[in-house]
Design an enzyme around this catalytic site. Sequence first.
Site, PDB file in Angstrom:
ATOM      1  N   ASP A   1       1.999  16.606 -24.150  1.00 61.41           N
ATOM      2  CA  ASP A   1       3.156  16.723 -23.260  1.00 61.41           C
ATOM      3  C   ASP A   1       4.419  17.002 -24.079  1.00 61.41           C
ATOM      4  O   ASP A   1       4.357  17.112 -25.309  1.00 61.41           O
ATOM      5  CB  ASP A   1       3.317  15.447 -22.421  1.00 61.41           C
TER       6      ASP A   1
ATOM      7  N   HIS B   1       2.166  18.133 -31.860  1.00 58.27           N
ATOM      8  CA  HIS B   1       2.289  16.838 -32.542  1.00 58.27           C
ATOM      9  C   HIS B   1       2.628  15.711 -31.558  1.00 58.27           C
ATOM     10  O   HIS B   1       3.021  14.631 -31.973  1.00 58.27           O
ATOM     11  CB  HIS B   1       3.316  16.928 -33.684  1.00 58.27           C
TER      12      HIS B   1
ATOM     13  N   SER C   1     -13.281  31.272 -40.308  1.00 58.74           N
ATOM     14  CA  SER C   1     -13.462  31.024 -41.746  1.00 58.74           C
ATOM     15  C   SER C   1     -13.278  29.545 -42.078  1.00 58.74           C
ATOM     16  O   SER C   1     -13.832  29.047 -43.060  1.00 58.74           O
ATOM     17  CB  SER C   1     -12.476  31.865 -42.572  1.00 58.74           C
TER      18      SER C   1
ATOM     19  N   VAL D   1      -5.274  31.207 -41.735  1.00 54.15           N
ATOM     20  CA  VAL D   1      -5.926  31.588 -42.990  1.00 54.15           C
ATOM     21  C   VAL D   1      -6.990  32.650 -42.671  1.00 54.15           C
ATOM     22  O   VAL D   1      -7.987  32.353 -42.023  1.00 54.15           O
ATOM     23  CB  VAL D   1      -6.569  30.357 -43.675  1.00 54.15           C
TER      24      VAL D   1
ATOM     25  N   HIS E   1      -5.529  25.979 -37.855  1.00 56.36           N
ATOM     26  CA  HIS E   1      -5.856  26.149 -39.282  1.00 56.36           C
ATOM     27  C   HIS E   1      -6.774  27.347 -39.504  1.00 56.36           C
ATOM     28  O   HIS E   1      -6.773  27.938 -40.574  1.00 56.36           O
ATOM     29  CB  HIS E   1      -6.461  24.858 -39.850  1.00 56.36           C
ATOM     30  N   ASP E   2      -7.555  27.694 -38.495  1.00 55.09           N
ATOM     31  CA  ASP E   2      -8.360  28.916 -38.623  1.00 55.09           C
ATOM     32  C   ASP E   2      -7.449  30.137 -38.557  1.00 55.09           C
ATOM     33  O   ASP E   2      -7.527  31.038 -39.402  1.00 55.09           O
ATOM     34  CB  ASP E   2      -9.411  28.991 -37.508  1.00 55.09           C
TER      35      ASP E   2
ATOM     36  N   ASP F   1     -11.110  33.990 -37.430  1.00 49.85           N
ATOM     37  CA  ASP F   1     -12.440  34.520 -37.732  1.00 49.85           C
ATOM     38  C   ASP F   1     -13.420  33.404 -38.085  1.00 49.85           C
ATOM     39  O   ASP F   1     -14.470  33.647 -38.674  1.00 49.85           O
ATOM     40  CB  ASP F   1     -12.364  35.524 -38.897  1.00 49.85           C
TER      41      ASP F   1
ATOM     42  N   GLY G   1      -6.830  34.839 -40.434  1.00 51.67           N
ATOM     43  CA  GLY G   1      -6.890  35.141 -39.011  1.00 51.67           C
ATOM     44  C   GLY G   1      -7.994  34.365 -38.296  1.00 51.67           C
ATOM     45  O   GLY G   1      -8.724  33.581 -38.911  1.00 51.67           O
TER      46      GLY G   1
HETATM   47  C1  HEM Z   1       4.769  23.511 -38.023  1.00 52.13           C
HETATM   48  C2  HEM Z   1       4.053  23.215 -39.086  1.00 52.13           C
HETATM   49  C3  HEM Z   1       3.024  22.129 -39.094  1.00 52.13           C
HETATM   50  C4  HEM Z   1       2.838  21.215 -40.082  1.00 52.13           C
HETATM   51  C5  HEM Z   1       3.648  21.105 -41.356  1.00 52.13           C
HETATM   52  C6  HEM Z   1       1.752  20.357 -39.682  1.00 52.13           C
HETATM   53  C7  HEM Z   1       1.243  19.322 -40.442  1.00 52.13           C
HETATM   54  C8  HEM Z   1       0.337  18.380 -39.990  1.00 52.13           C
HETATM   55  C9  HEM Z   1      -0.132  17.250 -40.750  1.00 52.13           C
HETATM   56  C10 HEM Z   1       0.261  16.921 -42.181  1.00 52.13           C
HETATM   57  C11 HEM Z   1      -0.956  16.524 -39.948  1.00 52.13           C
HETATM   58  C12 HEM Z   1      -1.667  15.213 -40.311  1.00 52.13           C
HETATM   59  C13 HEM Z   1      -2.938  15.495 -41.100  1.00 52.13           C
HETATM   60  C14 HEM Z   1      -3.543  14.264 -41.730  1.00 52.13           C
HETATM   61  O1  HEM Z   1      -2.931  13.211 -41.747  1.00 52.13           O
HETATM   62  O2  HEM Z   1      -4.673  14.375 -42.239  1.00 52.13           O
HETATM   63  C15 HEM Z   1      -1.022  17.203 -38.683  1.00 52.13           C
HETATM   64  C16 HEM Z   1      -1.747  16.790 -37.596  1.00 52.13           C
HETATM   65  C17 HEM Z   1      -1.922  17.532 -36.441  1.00 52.13           C
HETATM   66  N1  HEM Z   1      -1.397  18.787 -36.203  1.00 52.13           N
HETATM   67 FE1  HEM Z   1      -0.014  19.752 -37.299  1.00 52.13          FE
HETATM   68  N2  HEM Z   1       1.296  20.770 -38.464  1.00 52.13           N
HETATM   69  C18 HEM Z   1       2.042  21.850 -38.059  1.00 52.13           C
HETATM   70  C19 HEM Z   1       1.858  22.599 -36.920  1.00 52.13           C
HETATM   71  C20 HEM Z   1       0.857  22.379 -36.004  1.00 52.13           C
HETATM   72  C21 HEM Z   1       0.474  23.286 -34.957  1.00 52.13           C
HETATM   73  C22 HEM Z   1       1.069  24.688 -34.753  1.00 52.13           C
HETATM   74  C23 HEM Z   1      -0.530  22.695 -34.254  1.00 52.13           C
HETATM   75  C24 HEM Z   1      -1.326  23.208 -33.093  1.00 52.13           C
HETATM   76  C25 HEM Z   1      -0.897  24.059 -32.192  1.00 52.13           C
HETATM   77  C26 HEM Z   1      -0.754  21.390 -34.853  1.00 52.13           C
HETATM   78  C27 HEM Z   1      -1.625  20.444 -34.393  1.00 52.13           C
HETATM   79  C28 HEM Z   1      -1.839  19.213 -34.983  1.00 52.13           C
HETATM   80  C29 HEM Z   1      -2.660  18.168 -34.374  1.00 52.13           C
HETATM   81  C30 HEM Z   1      -3.294  18.217 -32.993  1.00 52.13           C
HETATM   82  C31 HEM Z   1      -2.714  17.125 -35.300  1.00 52.13           C
HETATM   83  C32 HEM Z   1      -3.512  15.815 -35.157  1.00 52.13           C
HETATM   84  C33 HEM Z   1      -4.953  16.097 -35.581  1.00 52.13           C
HETATM   85  C34 HEM Z   1      -5.921  14.945 -35.409  1.00 52.13           C
HETATM   86  O3  HEM Z   1      -5.584  13.913 -34.866  1.00 52.13           O
HETATM   87  O4  HEM Z   1      -7.082  15.137 -35.839  1.00 52.13           O
HETATM   88  N3  HEM Z   1       0.082  21.256 -35.930  1.00 52.13           N
HETATM   89  N4  HEM Z   1      -0.253  18.332 -38.741  1.00 52.13           N
END
Ligand code: HEM
Length: 378
Positions: free
Chosen positions: A302, A251, A129, A123, A119-120, A127, A125
Amino acid sequence: MAASKKLATAAVLVSLLALLVGPSAGLLGSGPGCSVFVGWPVLSILNSLICGLLGGNYTPPVRRNPPTGKELSFGYYNNPNNTASYCPGAEAAVTGAVKKAIDQQGRGVGAGLIRLFFHDAFVRGCDASVLLKNTVAAGDNTEREGPPNKDSLRGFDVIDAAKEATKAACGGRNVVSCADILAFAARDASDILSGGRIKFAMPAGRFDGRESFASETNQLPGPDSTLENLKEMFDAQGLSEADMVTLSGAHSIGRARCLFFTNRLSDMNSGYAGQLRAACKSPDTRVDQDPFSPDFDPDNLDNQYYKNIDKFVLFNSDAVLFSPGTTKEQVKANADNATKWEADFAAAMVRMGNIGVKTTQVAGLTEIREVCWRVNNA
Ligand code: HEM
């Protein structure tokens, strides 16, 4: 009379909508323009409506050049030739703080750190933010308040502890940027949550920014994003479709709130949908993203995610990777070859860490923050 009644009702409606998504969504606060959040349920509809009323437009993300990675270097803090940044204990200090947090708070916080880094990066880059609580231009309407982040991101306390640990390791000097700490922490969390299988070096040399706007979090894809939306948003950051599929493997860890997937339970495996329906007591209930992790540890980083697609994943943005085409081929390949995906994930994390980096100190624009959640001399 009837006309003024209508006007009053419209005004009340607008105020209600503004209250619902208003300042916290960055719509009415400072920052560049009126933001539409594509792929974020409810919010996207409300935002479009309010933006329409305010005369705002949806502006697609500005495309960046693919990150070159040339600006950063491996072992940046270990280089004795650069006296200003020399601090050989810096990376170990961050690793120590991440390990401590995972020991004390559980492995889920590691998932939080990996997401913070993503998320950093997307938005403004890499940095840092995303960490700011307040800035001169945005007040308290910073990225942390943006709809994708508010009440969702976690791990801020770990970054604060890591910052203190780096100062202690650097003889009390403020040498290590919060942006680098975030990148090292995401690297360390990947290592720990994968049981040492995703181990990689993270280049450094990023400076911290001084701006952060909630409205700009519309650069982040949402759970309802289509394949088109996803490709456009990753492409805008200079990341490839392959990077997008690779990074989505994150995920396989962490939690997600029911409000983001209850609209698509009928698209899932019916048994799994039944379990989720029972678990989702409220829209804010959180469930594990990966129902099948080995040893019942939902925080194993994994390739199980690729085996779960498309009937055992939560979001539309996950399931669409299995639509006919190149992403589907990559999903199948990742499901079959854990080792290759692990290497790809490491490389894609490094590429993500190169997005929009600020590598020179420019007065008023960049700095090394004393405290990660606020700009210096605030
Ligand atoms: C491809 C587009 C992506 C979408 C639409 C997306 C969306 C989301 C959403 C909606 C959640 C749940 C947030 C909540 O319920 O409050 C989530 C959780 C998460 N996302 Fe993504 N995400 C994406 C890509 C990524 C990427 C690229 C990463 C990291 C490399 C990532 C890592 C994670 C992790 C680790 C969680 C769990 C966070 C936690 O348990 O605190 N996601 N994501």
